[in-house]
Scaffold this motif. Sequence first.
Motif, mmCIF file in Angstrom:
data_model
loop_
_atom_site.group_PDB
_atom_site.id
_atom_site.type_symbol
_atom_site.label_atom_id
_atom_site.label_comp_id
_atom_site.label_asym_id
_atom_site.label_seq_id
_atom_site.Cartn_x
_atom_site.Cartn_y
_atom_site.Cartn_z
ATOM 1 N N ASN A 688 0.831 -1.205 0.000
ATOM 2 C CA ASN A 688 0.000 0.000 0.000
ATOM 3 C C ASN A 688 0.866 1.256 0.000
ATOM 4 O OD1 ASN A 688 -2.268 -1.586 0.077
ATOM 5 N ND2 ASN A 688 -2.554 -1.397 2.303
ATOM 6 N N GLY A 689 0.339 2.303 -0.670
ATOM 7 C CA GLY A 689 1.056 3.575 -0.684
ATOM 8 C C GLY A 689 1.002 4.256 0.680
ATOM 9 N N GLY A 690 2.029 5.046 1.004
ATOM 10 C CA GLY A 690 2.026 5.800 2.248
ATOM 11 C C GLY A 690 1.076 6.982 2.156
ATOM 12 N N SER A 691 0.492 7.388 3.262
ATOM 13 C CA SER A 691 -0.422 8.542 3.287
ATOM 14 C C SER A 691 0.380 9.823 3.488
ATOM 15 C CB SER A 691 -1.452 8.398 4.405
ATOM 16 O OG SER A 691 -2.356 7.350 4.118
ATOM 17 N N PHE A 692 -0.178 10.922 2.954
ATOM 18 C CA PHE A 692 0.501 12.227 3.068
ATOM 19 C C PHE A 692 -0.485 13.267 3.609
ATOM 20 C CE2 PHE A 692 1.457 16.455 1.510
ATOM 21 C CZ PHE A 692 2.786 16.592 1.872
ATOM 22 N N PHE A 693 -0.008 14.068 4.538
ATOM 23 C CA PHE A 693 -0.800 15.201 5.042
ATOM 24 C C PHE A 693 0.130 16.398 5.134
ATOM 25 C CE2 PHE A 693 -2.550 18.064 8.135
ATOM 26 C CZ PHE A 693 -3.921 18.029 7.895
ATOM 27 N N SER A 704 6.640 22.802 -9.162
ATOM 28 C CA SER A 704 7.769 21.917 -9.467
ATOM 29 C C SER A 704 7.832 20.730 -8.529
ATOM 30 C CB SER A 704 9.087 22.707 -9.384
ATOM 31 O OG SER A 704 9.121 23.732 -10.352
ATOM 32 N N LEU A 705 6.811 20.516 -7.724
ATOM 33 C CA LEU A 705 6.786 19.392 -6.779
ATOM 34 C C LEU A 705 5.611 18.484 -7.087
ATOM 35 C CD1 LEU A 705 7.704 17.975 -4.122
ATOM 36 C CD2 LEU A 705 6.127 19.525 -2.916
ATOM 37 N N SER A 706 5.873 17.179 -7.086
ATOM 38 C CA SER A 706 4.776 16.204 -7.173
ATOM 39 C C SER A 706 4.872 15.270 -5.967
ATOM 40 C CB SER A 706 4.839 15.412 -8.480
ATOM 41 O OG SER A 706 5.993 14.591 -8.518
ATOM 42 N N ILE A 707 3.725 14.929 -5.413
ATOM 43 C CA ILE A 707 3.650 14.040 -4.255
ATOM 44 C C ILE A 707 2.860 12.812 -4.688
ATOM 45 C CG2 ILE A 707 2.861 13.805 -1.881
ATOM 46 C CD1 ILE A 707 3.087 16.830 -1.605
ATOM 47 N N GLU A 708 3.489 11.649 -4.570
ATOM 48 C CA GLU A 708 2.898 10.421 -5.088
ATOM 49 C C GLU A 708 2.657 9.447 -3.940
ATOM 50 O OE1 GLU A 708 5.484 8.980 -8.176
ATOM 51 O OE2 GLU A 708 5.901 11.027 -8.857
ATOM 52 N N GLY A 825 -3.284 29.733 2.098
ATOM 53 C CA GLY A 825 -3.195 30.919 1.258
ATOM 54 C C GLY A 825 -3.632 30.603 -0.156
ATOM 55 N N ASP A 826 -2.876 31.083 -1.114
ATOM 56 C CA ASP A 826 -3.182 30.816 -2.516
ATOM 57 C C ASP A 826 -2.885 29.354 -2.856
ATOM 58 O OD1 ASP A 826 -3.921 33.439 -2.857
ATOM 59 O OD2 ASP A 826 -1.919 34.076 -3.489
ATOM 60 N N SER A 827 -3.339 28.945 -4.038
ATOM 61 C CA SER A 827 -3.125 27.566 -4.479
ATOM 62 C C SER A 827 -1.632 27.269 -4.564
ATOM 63 C CB SER A 827 -3.769 27.354 -5.847
ATOM 64 O OG SER A 827 -3.398 26.100 -6.375
ATOM 65 N N SER A 828 -1.248 26.087 -4.081
ATOM 66 C CA SER A 828 0.165 25.707 -4.073
ATOM 67 C C SER A 828 0.644 25.264 -5.448
ATOM 68 C CB SER A 828 0.382 24.564 -3.086
ATOM 69 O OG SER A 828 -0.282 23.389 -3.549
ATOM 70 N N GLN A 829 -0.262 24.784 -6.290
ATOM 71 C CA GLN A 829 0.041 24.221 -7.611
ATOM 72 C C GLN A 829 0.884 22.945 -7.514
ATOM 73 O OE1 GLN A 829 1.676 27.834 -9.597
ATOM 74 N NE2 GLN A 829 -0.167 27.756 -10.820
ATOM 75 N N ILE A 830 0.931 22.345 -6.338
ATOM 76 C CA ILE A 830 1.667 21.092 -6.166
ATOM 77 C C ILE A 830 0.871 19.955 -6.811
ATOM 78 C CG2 ILE A 830 2.450 19.405 -4.443
ATOM 79 C CD1 ILE A 830 3.047 21.737 -2.579
ATOM 80 N N GLY A 831 1.563 19.094 -7.575
ATOM 81 C CA GLY A 831 0.893 17.962 -8.191
ATOM 82 C C GLY A 831 0.705 16.828 -7.185
ATOM 83 N N MET A 832 -0.461 16.247 -7.149
ATOM 84 C CA MET A 832 -0.788 15.177 -6.194
ATOM 85 C C MET A 832 -1.262 13.951 -6.965
ATOM 86 S SD MET A 832 -0.369 16.762 -3.156
ATOM 87 C CE MET A 832 -1.373 15.994 -1.889
ATOM 88 N N GLN A 833 -0.702 12.785 -6.639
ATOM 89 C CA GLN A 833 -1.132 11.532 -7.274
ATOM 90 C C GLN A 833 -1.369 10.489 -6.194
ATOM 91 O OE1 GLN A 833 1.562 10.071 -10.252
ATOM 92 N NE2 GLN A 833 1.951 12.102 -11.112
ATOM 93 N N ASN A 834 -2.515 9.856 -6.198
ATOM 94 C CA ASN A 834 -2.750 8.686 -5.342
ATOM 95 C C ASN A 834 -3.795 7.788 -6.004
ATOM 96 O OD1 ASN A 834 -4.940 10.433 -4.745
ATOM 97 N ND2 ASN A 834 -5.289 9.367 -2.829
ATOM 98 N N GLN A 835 -3.331 6.647 -6.476
ATOM 99 C CA GLN A 835 -4.230 5.682 -7.092
ATOM 100 C C GLN A 835 -3.729 4.273 -6.762
ATOM 101 O OE1 GLN A 835 -4.059 6.704 -11.229
ATOM 102 N NE2 GLN A 835 -1.974 5.961 -11.513
ATOM 103 N N ASN A 836 -4.655 3.318 -6.808
ATOM 104 C CA ASN A 836 -4.270 1.944 -6.503
ATOM 105 C C ASN A 836 -3.242 1.447 -7.510
ATOM 106 O OD1 ASN A 836 -6.075 1.951 -4.394
ATOM 107 N ND2 ASN A 836 -7.723 0.989 -5.578
#
Length: 975
Positions: A688-693, A704-708, A825-836
Amino acid sequence: MIKLRVQSIFLLFSIGFSRSPANPGTLAYSLGTLPEELKENGAPYSIDEREPGHKWVCQAESNYIQEQISITTRMLTDGEKVIQKQKDLANDKTILVLGKAGSGKTSLVQFLTENPKLQSKKLRPDTGEYVIEDGEKIGTSATESSTLYPELVKYNSSITFCDSPGFHDSRSSAHEIVSMEFLKSVISRFKKLKILLLENYSSLQYGLYKDNFINTLQYFNDFLVDIDRYKDNIVLIATKVPRTFFSTDDITDAITEVTEEMHIESIMEYLNHTETSLAEKINQKIGKSKRYFYQNVIKLLQCLQTRDDNGKATRVNVFRRPYKSGTLINMSLLKKNKESLTKTIMKLDFVQVKENDFDFTLSNEAKMYLECLLKLTNDNFKYKINGLSFKLSEFVTQKVQNYTSYHKVMSDFESFHNALKQLSESLDETKNYNEFFEKVNGFVYDHKISSQINYNEQIHVLEKYEEMLLKFVDTNLIFTPSSWTLPIRQVIKSAEEELHWYKSLNIFISRLESYKTQKNKTELYSAIFNENYTSTNELMNLFVSITGNTNLENFIDAQSNIKRKLELVSITNTLLQKNNITCDANGRLVVKGFHIRIAEINLENLVRSHCNNNTVKEVAFLAVGTVFLDEDTIDMFRGVNMFIAASKWEVIGQRRIVLNGKPGPAISDDKPYVANGRDGRPGLPGGNGGSFFGIGLQFLNGKSLSIESNGGNGGPGANGSKGARGLNGKDASEKLRMHRYNHSYEFQTGVRTSILSSALSALPAGKSPLIMQATDFERSIEKVSASLIIVTEYGDCGSNGAAGGFGGESGFGGLAGDQQLIELGDSSQIGMQNQNGSTGTRGSKGETGDQGKDGFGMICVRVSLKTVKSYETETRRYWNCISTNNTSPACNTCQKLNETFEYQYTTSGIEQPAPKQSPDFSYYLHDYTVLLESHTNHTIFNKIITDFRKAMQRKFSYTLNDLGLLFFNGDKNLS
């Protein structure tokens, strides 16, 4: 309000200026000596002309000053009553009557509005001169106006006349000032307007009073701000026109009365002559203001000379003197005059009144009177300004001693310094006391300084004359704000020095907080701080290299400014100290500090050393200031839960936080099959993928950051085993022994040897089954018969191999981890990915077993010989068989295994992914709350913590602790 102003004037001289006589700076001067620049203004008279030999001294105890104050007091009170009575008389349309004192304005208004009390009275019995009076409003003076306050007189339901005081009332400065003030008040209510300009007839004739009309135009030009807007809405009326006669040159010497038309034409010629004269003067060398005045007058004169299609003047008329005693309405000549005047006036259009269309001029004496009052206030207010500067200095000192944040103190000083500069510059441009002290008190109020300057009681009465003061009183002689602001400029210098220091300090803080410095903070800290010793030289070198400020003497002086040195040491020690890294037995790796870099724990050996080789299950970054995401996460963090809380996130380069689950492992070689021994085992599930908060206020370079947090891919299924080998086919010899053959060829009858030979030749070369002697056929060929059977048979084909085992089913992908990023604050524009995770690959089906060997074929020949003898028949048979060593051609054809089932994959024993367990990060939020709370009053971090909390309150209306309770125990979607 008037009473208050009256009391204020008396208070001004009874209390406020008790020190004036002793002050060598008090100005004493005579009204008889006018400044040269005032004489050039074209005033119709000077003070000496009005009161020869009268001189007065500008001092508080002066009889003249006291008298003028008394007059002003009384007239202000009376004027308010008069204006109050007229408040309901104004109409939308007003006819404003203007002219010098004594020009007949009131007489004209009362005449046109048909005042029944108007009477004609003989002035002297020997001259035949008559004047108009009504016993109340109209006086007999030719130079003084009886109209002190503007009076509104109804003409009809829509039009009102406004009888105005004369230009520069000649009685006293107080009369003039008050009448002008009330005229201003009344005119401010006008909506639509036309103007009657009155001038004595005698001033519109050649060679009589040639400057009087120019003086009137001067007053009128000063009063009317934009003459172009009103020049088409003005009528000139010559007043006090006598009844005159003239005689012709013919022999009859007839006496003829001069008509109104003749008077008007005479005035038109005078206007034309005046216009020509002024046009010539414009071409001469004259001052700018005079040229402007002449240009305006020429415009007006040209409009006044307007004629209709019949050549009749439309903008000039006359108002006759009465020619006998009695009621005016009974005089036919005046009745006709009224009709003519009414027609001229009413044909004129109204113009829309705008704000500031009119100015209100004062005579030189009135200006000097106001100037005197201002001079007497000067010293008293200088004293008050010095008191203000002392308060401001105290204010600066308090700010330096009591600040709670470096950012705040710099911001406050910058705002205060700029406000002080603007105040100083603004005060230097002020022209009067009211404006000066309104600005000062406004500044004091805005900055919550304890004491304001109470000037209103002393000069509030002058507020009414503010606009006139700005224009007519030469405040440069008595009102010198630049000298008043000198104490304020000294405070500005002090505030500027403090601002310079705190600007440098904030630059220093900003640079120490930068990634470039934080990357090397350990080395810098070691160079500056050694146990109980601080290297001042290293500290100063760092300060200079970061800020570029080499003028350290003004900032750091161990004896005179220890406070600044302590500030510098404290800042450096705070921002360069190491972060706190801990790891408990449960695999929780936590980094706390002011500024954190992921690179600090992004090596496997560092993680293991901190965690004593325990497996890391969670990692948390708790930064008061900034978390720098400066490296991609290592493989050790795959499947690990991550928590990041920081006021500011800064991404260095292109970065990835990868918390994906690990892929399912391949099946080991020693256990490739399930229980039946043939089918492959199913693949193992992915991790299983790790959770992020995460939570933050500012995000720099977030795109320029993606969190998977994807689940790991499933493992591959094992391949099935190969099928068993097929059975070998039988050779033809076995089949022949069992008399099983499929192919034979028989040749029967008596055959000659040649026929038999031909049959045998059909056999393969070298495979002849029989060797016969020719003689066997030649002994008795007539009695021998033969038959031939040729038998050919193939061996059986080998059978197909058995089917291979089924491949193992693909392993399940791991489950995605939870992800939540709270952007305060404003949108971070950080890319987020979480899928099985994806399922693994399926195992391959086992290969089909090898085919059995094919049996060999065989050829046999049987020859039967039948011999008939005389007494008997003899039959002999000859056999011969030979193996061909060849397989049946049918076996060479590729035959697919005839399988009646569909392809399947084994699922027996397949494993499901581990159950998903969402982590409870609430304890990290609690730790972060405690961390922020402990540094709330920190002079470096006060602002960013305050901003963070305010943003939190705006977005959620509750605290970080509440957020943890709600999110990790209930609502999973807080954004």
